[in-house]
Design a protein around this motif. Structure first.
Motif: not given
Ligand code: ZN
Length: 313
Positions: A10, A12, A220, A258, A268
């Motif tokens: 993912h 962010s 991130h 992380y 991450e």
């Molecule tokens: Zn994340």
């Protein structure tokens, strides 16, 4: 090397107003909201997750909306552009849609043999649509505003803007499962064989460009780990490289570690499971109710009162 379960998990981002964010990603881009929760560091604000129809790893873009966040721009040491994967032949559809909705978009380009349409979100975040012929079995969100033939399937990849590319390239190849695919001037392309999130482009800049984390920039980028065992192994590899990963953190829908790369990018590593559908009874309920981690559940009433109401229908 079998790296079809490797790639972006993912990404962010820090954004501005949450309703503006929902209107853009849910209504204009046609992504599915798969999780609505709070920012665990500031539960008076949201953390919103959008993805493809199934909420698969490699498809979820997440936002920390802070209406008061200062507008910012990416610099070196950051993810500068996020690329979504769309089916081949859909570029004209998207140009028409962006034009009719006043979404700022740029001139289409061709990069490493792919058609790329650059555009921006309401906070100025650099985005692009990349046409890809290999989309079999990647689920679109069928109940969304975009027909399946044109719908975004998830991430194609992203562009990382760096002054030195070597250490990031080493981490991506040795820990995250990427392989060197092509080089062209200042661009290095790394790939996995995953259906989504399979392409990372490292863009080398000769001099540092000052960027700041803020509204419209990536906070991130997360890469996939099959399970907690593999996550622990990857964490060890990062430690052995002399970097400083966090402990394994339980994010309820996945487990995370992380660390900062030597180039300053916040990476991450996140497990594929248990997934966004693990916290709801039915898959169709994903993203509908406000999810709170157990330690915040007893404060639900107060938290819901403080959150700005958002409409996602
Ligand atoms: Zn994340």
């Amino acid at each position: 090397m079998n790296n079809q379960n490797k790639g972006i998990h993912h990404i962010s981002i820090i954004s501005g107003d949450p309703q503006v964010n929902v209107d853009f990603y849910f209504k204009t881009l046609g992504l599915r909201m798969v999780l609505k929760t709070v920012n665990q560091d500031d539960p008076s604000t949201y953390h919103l997750f959008y993805a493809n129809g199934e909420g698969q790893p490699g498809s979820s873009i997440t936002f920390f909306p802070w209406p008061m966040a200062i507008q910012s721009k990416p610099g070196t040491g950051q993810v500068s552009t996020i690329s979504f994967l769309v089916p081949k032949g859909t570029q004209d559809f998207w140009i028409d849609r962006f034009a009719s909705r006043d979404v700022p978009f740029g001139t289409p380009i061709e990069r490493f043999g792919k058609k790329v349409l650059p555009f921006r979100d309401p906070d100025g975040l650099n985005l692009e649509l990349v046409e890809e012929s290999r989309i079999d079995g990647i689920p679109a969100w069928k109940d969304g505003p975009i027909s399946e033939e044109n719908a975004i399937r998830g991430f194609w990849g992203s562009v990382l803007w760096l002054t030195q590319t070597e250490s990031t390239q080493t981490i991506l190849q040795e820990v995250m499962g990427y392989e060197l695919s092509a080089k062209d001037d200042d661009l290095t392309m790394l790939k996995t064989t995953a259906p989504l999130g399979h392409s990372i482009i490292l863009k080398k800049e000769s001099e540092a460009v000052q960027g700041k984390t803020g509204r419209g920039t990536v906070h991130h980028i997360a890469f996939r780990a099959k399970d907690e065992k593999e996550l622990a192994m990857m964490r060890n590899q990062v430690l052995e490289m002399g970097l400083s990963p966090t402990e394994i953190i339980d994010r309820h829908v996945f487990k995370s570690v992380y660390f900062h790369t030597p180039d300053g990018v916040l990476f991450e590593m996140a497990t594929d499971g248990p997934g966004y559908d693990s916290i709801v009874e039915n898959k169709s309920d994903m993203g509908k109710l406000l999810f709170l981690p157990p330690w915040l559940e007893k404060k639900r009433e107060m938290i819901e009162k403080r959150l700005q109401p958002i409409e996602a229908d």
